[in-house]
Design a protein around this motif. Structure first.
Motif, PDB file in Angstrom:
ATOM      1  N   MET A   1       0.840  -1.168   0.000  1.00  0.00           N
ATOM      2  CA  MET A   1       0.000   0.000   0.000  1.00  0.00           C
ATOM      3  C   MET A   1       0.893   1.242   0.000  1.00  0.00           C
ATOM      4  N   LYS A   2       0.518   2.161  -0.830  1.00  0.00           N
ATOM      5  CA  LYS A   2       1.186   3.455  -0.876  1.00  0.00           C
ATOM      6  C   LYS A   2       0.265   4.450  -0.175  1.00  0.00           C
ATOM      7  N   SER A   3       0.842   5.322   0.626  1.00  0.00           N
ATOM      8  CA  SER A   3       0.038   6.287   1.370  1.00  0.00           C
ATOM      9  C   SER A   3       0.577   7.696   1.141  1.00  0.00           C
ATOM     10  N   GLU A   4      -0.345   8.641   0.992  1.00  0.00           N
ATOM     11  CA  GLU A   4       0.007  10.044   0.804  1.00  0.00           C
ATOM     12  C   GLU A   4      -0.723  10.861   1.855  1.00  0.00           C
ATOM     13  N   ASN A   5       0.002  11.736   2.530  1.00  0.00           N
ATOM     14  CA  ASN A   5      -0.604  12.624   3.506  1.00  0.00           C
ATOM     15  C   ASN A   5      -1.170  13.830   2.766  1.00  0.00           C
ATOM     16  N   VAL A   6      -2.470  14.064   2.935  1.00  0.00           N
ATOM     17  CA  VAL A   6      -3.142  15.198   2.291  1.00  0.00           C
ATOM     18  C   VAL A   6      -3.789  16.030   3.393  1.00  0.00           C
TER      19      VAL A   6
ATOM     20  N   GLU B   1      -9.172   8.027  -7.698  1.00  0.00           N
ATOM     21  CA  GLU B   1      -8.315   8.941  -6.932  1.00  0.00           C
ATOM     22  C   GLU B   1      -9.003  10.297  -6.776  1.00  0.00           C
ATOM     23  N   LYS B   2      -9.648  10.771  -7.826  1.00  0.00           N
ATOM     24  CA  LYS B   2     -10.399  12.033  -7.761  1.00  0.00           C
ATOM     25  C   LYS B   2     -11.502  11.938  -6.700  1.00  0.00           C
ATOM     26  N   ALA B   3     -12.239  10.826  -6.693  1.00  0.00           N
ATOM     27  CA  ALA B   3     -13.303  10.629  -5.703  1.00  0.00           C
ATOM     28  C   ALA B   3     -12.713  10.520  -4.293  1.00  0.00           C
ATOM     29  N   ALA B   4     -11.576   9.854  -4.166  1.00  0.00           N
ATOM     30  CA  ALA B   4     -10.929   9.725  -2.858  1.00  0.00           C
ATOM     31  C   ALA B   4     -10.519  11.097  -2.325  1.00  0.00           C
ATOM     32  N   ARG B   5      -9.992  11.931  -3.197  1.00  0.00           N
ATOM     33  CA  ARG B   5      -9.613  13.284  -2.775  1.00  0.00           C
ATOM     34  C   ARG B   5     -10.849  14.091  -2.359  1.00  0.00           C
TER      35      ARG B   5
ATOM     36  N   GLY C   1      -3.131  16.354   6.504  1.00  0.00           N
ATOM     37  CA  GLY C   1      -3.318  15.612   7.741  1.00  0.00           C
ATOM     38  C   GLY C   1      -4.165  14.361   7.618  1.00  0.00           C
ATOM     39  N   ALA C   2      -4.715  14.110   6.443  1.00  0.00           N
ATOM     40  CA  ALA C   2      -5.506  12.900   6.208  1.00  0.00           C
ATOM     41  C   ALA C   2      -4.690  11.955   5.333  1.00  0.00           C
ATOM     42  N   SER C   3      -5.119  10.712   5.258  1.00  0.00           N
ATOM     43  CA  SER C   3      -4.366   9.692   4.542  1.00  0.00           C
ATOM     44  C   SER C   3      -5.102   9.207   3.297  1.00  0.00           C
ATOM     45  N   LEU C   4      -4.473   9.401   2.136  1.00  0.00           N
ATOM     46  CA  LEU C   4      -4.960   8.861   0.867  1.00  0.00           C
ATOM     47  C   LEU C   4      -4.116   7.644   0.546  1.00  0.00           C
ATOM     48  N   GLU C   5      -4.755   6.462   0.567  1.00  0.00           N
ATOM     49  CA  GLU C   5      -4.043   5.211   0.340  1.00  0.00           C
ATOM     50  C   GLU C   5      -4.333   4.672  -1.048  1.00  0.00           C
ATOM     51  N   THR C   6      -3.301   4.155  -1.689  1.00  0.00           N
ATOM     52  CA  THR C   6      -3.444   3.476  -2.962  1.00  0.00           C
ATOM     53  C   THR C   6      -3.115   2.012  -2.727  1.00  0.00           C
TER      54      THR C   6
ATOM     55  N   GLY D   1     -13.920  15.595   4.769  1.00  0.00           N
ATOM     56  CA  GLY D   1     -13.647  15.305   6.174  1.00  0.00           C
ATOM     57  C   GLY D   1     -13.275  13.877   6.517  1.00  0.00           C
ATOM     58  N   PHE D   2     -13.172  12.992   5.527  1.00  0.00           N
ATOM     59  CA  PHE D   2     -12.701  11.648   5.823  1.00  0.00           C
ATOM     60  C   PHE D   2     -11.242  11.734   6.269  1.00  0.00           C
ATOM     61  N   GLU D   3     -10.897  10.969   7.278  1.00  0.00           N
ATOM     62  CA  GLU D   3      -9.516  10.980   7.768  1.00  0.00           C
ATOM     63  C   GLU D   3      -8.631  10.012   6.998  1.00  0.00           C
TER      64      GLU D   3
END
Length: 126
Positions: A1-6, A79-83, A8-13, A89-91
């Motif tokens: 899993m790749k994770s990006e901090n956006v 990814e667009k929907a995840a952002r 303060g929240a976490s976007l995981e791929t 407000g999703f963490e």
């Protein structure tokens, strides 16, 4: 899993194996953000449909222990929907890297359309 901090929240791929394993264990809610037509032709069994054209993160469950994982055809729409979820407000939110294309390339099963009958049919790419 790749994770990006956006902010303060976490976007995981997640990769195909991670999604397939979690789906098999019922650890995730898999949301397909492709069009209804794409979903009708083929989809991952167990995925729910929430087309990107009408995608609204406020309708996604927040009161569940199951992680939400989004997917599309290639990973771009998910990814667009995840952002959008992170902005709402999703963490933590995840999406399938490479989407349905990666899923099929990995030989994972899916529900397709039997072209001789038009009925849904369990399939694998190959």
């Amino acid at each position: 899993m790749k994770s990006e901090n956006v902010n303060g929240a976490s976007l995981e791929t997640w990769d195909v194996d991670e999604v397939a394993g979690a789906l098999g264990r019922h650890d995730i809610v898999l949301i397909d953000v492709r069009s209804p037509q794409e979903f009708l032709i083929e989809h991952i069994e167990g995925a729910l449909l929430s087309p990107i054209a009408f995608f609204d993160p406020s309708f996604l469950p927040r009161d569940t222990d199951r992680r939400i994982v989004l997917h599309c055809g290639s990973g771009m729409r998910s990814e667009k929907a995840a952002r959008a979820c992170l902005e709402a407000g999703f963490e933590r939110i995840a999406h399938l890297g490479g989407g349905m294309g990666a899923w099929k390339s990995a030989g994972q099963p899916f529900v397709g359309t039997d072209m001789s009958t038009g009925a849904p049919k369990r399939m694998t790419a190959g």
